[in-house]
Enzyme design. Structure first.
Site: not given
Ligand code: NAD
Length: 291
Positions: A126, A198
């Site tokens: 991530s 994100n």
């Protein structure tokens, strides 16, 4: 330039946790690839298989999948506890081990030794951009980020991020692979911390916390505003509570260490220090103990 799409047949997923197990399942469900999944933790491959069985059973029950296709998909997934012996057979490797640089480093070093020179080596991290891992393999041009979203069998998006040395063939093949397993790829042409989703989520969440800390509105009203005014399925505070405040806190600290972004907002730090981590502990920005 070589086009290797037609050669991509065998996919190796490293890590059979939350993400790896479902990446393997989604790949197998496409019917296009043979999949091997590697995990080193005792019992994890069995747990992943049981979870995937439950997922396909539910799809069969709901009429979204035939029993035959479900069985075929699970039959295409082979379990292994040995990366060194599995890597030489893979055309594409998707690393999905824990979000820890040293764990990923050891996987990419091993892939450098055992994968073929042509294999594409992707990370589902991530936050860790591929340039931090690609050099360890001796073939950085074949490496990219391939960031799926949880749960993979539901969430359509996959962000492909190219590092400074990733070649065009790797990018095109990765994009085509994602389309081939019925997910939607987007391309980040230059790597950056947090990729696309994100960064946007974090920007919105930090702004929401600034509004809260400044006393402009309550968390409840900020969430209602975002939900009803921007049509998000849930507001930023509910989303943070859902994902776990410690995860977000860790990611903000990691971003700071990479030389980006400001201090962690006080309201978040105080909740994390008090171990109020969101839904999983019963309290975060909201209280779930009475729900
Ligand atoms: N959970 C999410 O919502 C989410 C979403 C997108 C991306 N990611 C990323 O995906 C990756 C995996 O996350 P997760 O939530 O599935 O983690 P997880 O902890 O559920 O699973 C990780 C698995 O990797 C295994 N593992 C660790 N070291 C290994 C090694 N050397 N060889 C083989 N297996 C090894 C562990 O035994 C475990 O089963 C992380 O990089 C994470 O940041 C997670």
């Amino acid at each position: 330039m070589l086009t290797r799409m037609h050669e991509l047949k065998r996919v190796l997923v490293v890590g059979a946790g939350t993400m790896g197990s479902q990446i393997a399942l989604q790949t197998a469900l496409s019917g296009r690839y043979e999949v091997t999944i590697v995990d080193t933790a005792p019992g994890q491959l069995e747990r992943a298989r049981a979870q995937n069985q439950k997922l396909v059973d539910r799809s069969v029950e709901k009429g979204r999948l035939t029993k035959e296709k479900a069985e075929q998909a699970l039959g295409r997934i082979t379990d292994s506890d040995n990366l060194a012996s599995s890597a030489p057979n893979a055309d594409l490797v998707i690393e999905a081990v824990i979000e820890d640089f040293d764990a990923k480093k050891s996987v990419f070093e091993s892939l450098g030794r055992h994968a073929t020179n042509d294999a594409i080596l992707a990370s589902n991290s991530s936050t860790i951009v591929i340039s931090r891992l690609a050099g360890l393999t001796g073939r950085p041009e074949r490496c990219c980020n391939m960031h799926f979203f949880h749960p993979v069998t539901v969430m359509q998006l996959c962000e492909i991020a190219r590092g400074p040395q990733t070649d065009d063939d790797t990018v095109e093949t990765a994009m085509e692979f994602v389309r081939g397993i019925d997910r939607t790829p987007v391309l980040l042409q230059k790597e950056i911390w947090g990729f696309i989703v994100n960064r946007i989520l974090f920007a919105a969440s930090e702004e929401a916390m600034r509004l809260l800390e400044g006393g402009y509105a309550t968390a409840e009203d900020i969430d209602t505003a975002v939900q009803k005014g921007l049509n998000w399925p849930m507001g930023p505070f509910h989303l943070l509570d859902f994902s776990g405040l410690d995860i977000f806190y860790g990611a903000l600290n990691d971003r700071r260490q990479q030389g980006e972004g400001g201090e962690v907002p006080d309201v978040l730090r105080e909740l994390v220090e008090a171990k109020h981590l969101g839904r999983k502990t019963g309290k975060g920005f909201f209280d779930y103990t009475t729900a």
